[in-house]
Design a protein around this motif. Structure first.
Motif, PDB file in Angstrom:
ATOM      1  N   ARG A 149       0.809  -1.219   0.000  1.00 55.34           N
ATOM      2  CA  ARG A 149       0.000   0.000   0.000  1.00 55.34           C
ATOM      3  C   ARG A 149       0.840   1.266   0.000  1.00 55.34           C
ATOM      4  O   ARG A 149       0.418   2.296  -0.491  1.00 55.34           O
ATOM      5  CB  ARG A 149      -0.916   0.000   1.224  1.00 55.34           C
ATOM      6  CG  ARG A 149      -2.052  -0.950   1.103  1.00 55.34           C
ATOM      7  CD  ARG A 149      -3.032  -0.783   2.263  1.00 55.34           C
ATOM      8  NE  ARG A 149      -3.809  -1.983   2.365  1.00 55.34           N
ATOM      9  CZ  ARG A 149      -3.613  -2.949   3.261  1.00 55.34           C
ATOM     10  NH1 ARG A 149      -2.685  -2.834   4.171  1.00 55.34           N
ATOM     11  NH2 ARG A 149      -4.352  -4.028   3.261  1.00 55.34           N
ATOM     12  N   THR A 150       2.044   1.218   0.597  1.00 53.64           N
ATOM     13  CA  THR A 150       2.800   2.447   0.775  1.00 53.64           C
ATOM     14  C   THR A 150       4.065   2.546  -0.064  1.00 53.64           C
ATOM     15  O   THR A 150       4.556   3.631  -0.294  1.00 53.64           O
ATOM     16  CB  THR A 150       3.194   2.615   2.256  1.00 53.64           C
ATOM     17  OG1 THR A 150       3.977   1.494   2.650  1.00 53.64           O
ATOM     18  CG2 THR A 150       1.961   2.733   3.128  1.00 53.64           C
ATOM     19  N   ALA A 151       4.605   1.417  -0.505  1.00 54.78           N
ATOM     20  CA  ALA A 151       5.872   1.452  -1.241  1.00 54.78           C
ATOM     21  C   ALA A 151       5.692   2.102  -2.597  1.00 54.78           C
ATOM     22  O   ALA A 151       4.761   1.775  -3.320  1.00 54.78           O
ATOM     23  CB  ALA A 151       6.412   0.034  -1.419  1.00 54.78           C
ATOM     24  N   PRO A 152       6.579   3.018  -2.950  1.00 58.60           N
ATOM     25  CA  PRO A 152       6.500   3.551  -4.310  1.00 58.60           C
ATOM     26  C   PRO A 152       6.873   2.450  -5.282  1.00 58.60           C
ATOM     27  O   PRO A 152       7.798   1.698  -5.051  1.00 58.60           O
ATOM     28  CB  PRO A 152       7.535   4.680  -4.313  1.00 58.60           C
ATOM     29  CG  PRO A 152       8.430   4.412  -3.160  1.00 58.60           C
ATOM     30  CD  PRO A 152       7.651   3.581  -2.181  1.00 58.60           C
ATOM     31  N   ARG A 153       6.126   2.331  -6.352  1.00 58.86           N
ATOM     32  CA  ARG A 153       6.375   1.279  -7.327  1.00 58.86           C
ATOM     33  C   ARG A 153       6.482   1.901  -8.701  1.00 58.86           C
ATOM     34  O   ARG A 153       5.831   2.882  -9.003  1.00 58.86           O
ATOM     35  CB  ARG A 153       5.229   0.265  -7.339  1.00 58.86           C
ATOM     36  CG  ARG A 153       5.123  -0.535  -6.081  1.00 58.86           C
ATOM     37  CD  ARG A 153       4.190  -1.692  -6.382  1.00 58.86           C
ATOM     38  NE  ARG A 153       4.204  -2.689  -5.375  1.00 58.86           N
ATOM     39  CZ  ARG A 153       5.096  -3.672  -5.277  1.00 58.86           C
ATOM     40  NH1 ARG A 153       6.066  -3.770  -6.118  1.00 58.86           N
ATOM     41  NH2 ARG A 153       5.007  -4.566  -4.329  1.00 58.86           N
ATOM     42  N   GLU A 154       7.305   1.291  -9.506  1.00 61.23           N
ATOM     43  CA  GLU A 154       7.378   1.663 -10.909  1.00 61.23           C
ATOM     44  C   GLU A 154       6.176   1.026 -11.589  1.00 61.23           C
ATOM     45  O   GLU A 154       6.038  -0.194 -11.584  1.00 61.23           O
ATOM     46  CB  GLU A 154       8.672   1.122 -11.526  1.00 61.23           C
ATOM     47  CG  GLU A 154       8.866   1.532 -12.965  1.00 61.23           C
ATOM     48  CD  GLU A 154       9.114   3.014 -13.120  1.00 61.23           C
ATOM     49  OE1 GLU A 154       8.716   3.542 -14.165  1.00 61.23           O
ATOM     50  OE2 GLU A 154       9.673   3.632 -12.211  1.00 61.23           O
ATOM     51  N   PRO A 155       5.243   1.812 -12.122  1.00 62.83           N
ATOM     52  CA  PRO A 155       4.066   1.214 -12.748  1.00 62.83           C
ATOM     53  C   PRO A 155       4.444   0.312 -13.918  1.00 62.83           C
ATOM     54  O   PRO A 155       5.305   0.663 -14.706  1.00 62.83           O
ATOM     55  CB  PRO A 155       3.252   2.421 -13.232  1.00 62.83           C
ATOM     56  CG  PRO A 155       3.780   3.577 -12.464  1.00 62.83           C
ATOM     57  CD  PRO A 155       5.219   3.255 -12.158  1.00 62.83           C
ATOM     58  N   ILE A 156       3.834  -0.848 -13.993  1.00 63.97           N
ATOM     59  CA  ILE A 156       4.055  -1.779 -15.092  1.00 63.97           C
ATOM     60  C   ILE A 156       3.359  -1.212 -16.321  1.00 63.97           C
ATOM     61  O   ILE A 156       2.200  -0.883 -16.281  1.00 63.97           O
ATOM     62  CB  ILE A 156       3.493  -3.173 -14.750  1.00 63.97           C
ATOM     63  CG1 ILE A 156       4.213  -3.719 -13.514  1.00 63.97           C
ATOM     64  CG2 ILE A 156       3.625  -4.122 -15.919  1.00 63.97           C
ATOM     65  CD1 ILE A 156       3.590  -4.952 -12.941  1.00 63.97           C
ATOM     66  N   GLY A 157       4.071  -1.079 -17.401  1.00 64.26           N
ATOM     67  CA  GLY A 157       3.482  -0.568 -18.630  1.00 64.26           C
ATOM     68  C   GLY A 157       3.143   0.909 -18.572  1.00 64.26           C
ATOM     69  O   GLY A 157       2.392   1.405 -19.383  1.00 64.26           O
ATOM     70  N   GLY A 158       3.693   1.618 -17.583  1.00 64.11           N
ATOM     71  CA  GLY A 158       3.477   3.048 -17.468  1.00 64.11           C
ATOM     72  C   GLY A 158       2.115   3.443 -16.922  1.00 64.11           C
ATOM     73  O   GLY A 158       1.732   4.589 -16.998  1.00 64.11           O
ATOM     74  N   ILE A 159       1.369   2.493 -16.353  1.00 65.57           N
ATOM     75  CA  ILE A 159       0.039   2.791 -15.826  1.00 65.57           C
ATOM     76  C   ILE A 159       0.092   2.871 -14.310  1.00 65.57           C
ATOM     77  O   ILE A 159       0.497   1.916 -13.649  1.00 65.57           O
ATOM     78  CB  ILE A 159      -0.978   1.720 -16.268  1.00 65.57           C
ATOM     79  CG1 ILE A 159      -1.101   1.737 -17.791  1.00 65.57           C
ATOM     80  CG2 ILE A 159      -2.336   1.935 -15.601  1.00 65.57           C
ATOM     81  CD1 ILE A 159      -1.912   0.611 -18.358  1.00 65.57           C
ATOM     82  N   ALA A 160      -0.286   4.012 -13.769  1.00 62.93           N
ATOM     83  CA  ALA A 160      -0.331   4.182 -12.324  1.00 62.93           C
ATOM     84  C   ALA A 160      -1.750   3.873 -11.843  1.00 62.93           C
ATOM     85  O   ALA A 160      -2.715   4.337 -12.425  1.00 62.93           O
ATOM     86  CB  ALA A 160       0.052   5.604 -11.955  1.00 62.93           C
ATOM     87  N   CYS A 161      -1.864   3.055 -10.828  1.00 61.97           N
ATOM     88  CA  CYS A 161      -3.165   2.682 -10.286  1.00 61.97           C
ATOM     89  C   CYS A 161      -3.149   2.936  -8.784  1.00 61.97           C
ATOM     90  O   CYS A 161      -2.247   2.463  -8.086  1.00 61.97           O
ATOM     91  CB  CYS A 161      -3.446   1.202 -10.571  1.00 61.97           C
ATOM     92  SG  CYS A 161      -4.959   0.583  -9.804  1.00 61.97           S
ATOM     93  N   ASP A 162      -4.135   3.679  -8.297  1.00 60.72           N
ATOM     94  CA  ASP A 162      -4.210   3.972  -6.870  1.00 60.72           C
ATOM     95  C   ASP A 162      -4.516   2.726  -6.049  1.00 60.72           C
ATOM     96  O   ASP A 162      -4.138   2.634  -4.891  1.00 60.72           O
ATOM     97  CB  ASP A 162      -5.269   5.041  -6.585  1.00 60.72           C
ATOM     98  CG  ASP A 162      -4.853   6.407  -7.096  1.00 60.72           C
ATOM     99  OD1 ASP A 162      -3.630   6.651  -7.218  1.00 60.72           O
ATOM    100  OD2 ASP A 162      -5.740   7.227  -7.372  1.00 60.72           O
ATOM    101  N   GLU A 163      -5.200   1.770  -6.648  1.00 65.00           N
ATOM    102  CA  GLU A 163      -5.600   0.556  -5.923  1.00 65.00           C
ATOM    103  C   GLU A 163      -4.418  -0.376  -5.674  1.00 65.00           C
ATOM    104  O   GLU A 163      -4.198  -0.832  -4.577  1.00 65.00           O
ATOM    105  CB  GLU A 163      -6.689  -0.177  -6.710  1.00 65.00           C
ATOM    106  CG  GLU A 163      -7.307  -1.331  -5.962  1.00 65.00           C
ATOM    107  CD  GLU A 163      -8.191  -0.906  -4.811  1.00 65.00           C
ATOM    108  OE1 GLU A 163      -8.344  -1.695  -3.877  1.00 65.00           O
ATOM    109  OE2 GLU A 163      -8.724   0.223  -4.837  1.00 65.00           O
TER     110      GLU A 163
END
Length: 86
Positions: A8-22
């Motif tokens: 829930r808290t770790a910054p992640r590199e979005p897969i495929g460039g898509i950021a998802c809040d969930e």
């Protein structure tokens, strides 16, 4: 805390460039059937969750369609789940 707190808290590199809040870009969320535990207790017996196959994670449905993938293609869903970290 624990794994779910990190998801829930770790910054992640979005897969495929898509950021998802969930799912925060991980494409996985805690299983709603077992509350992310991978198992549940029923009638005094511990049962491995059949929904997540004991992993505690399921595909994030919030962003699944954003990747242009068919949510009804179960083989593809299984391939995605196999690539997710434990």
């Amino acid at each position: 805390g624990g794994v779910w707190g990190a998801l829930r808290t770790a910054p992640r590199e979005p897969i495929g460039g898509i950021a998802c809040d969930e799912c925060r870009g991980s494409r996985a969320v805690p299983c709603p059937n077992c509350d992310g535990m991978g198992y549940y207790d029923t009638y005094g017996t511990t049962i491995n969750c059949k929904s997540c196959k004991g992993r505690g994670l399921v595909i994030c449905r919030t962003c699944f369609g954003s990747y242009g993938e068919d949510p009804y293609d179960l083989e593809n869903v299984r391939r995605i789940m196999a690539r997710l970290p434990d």
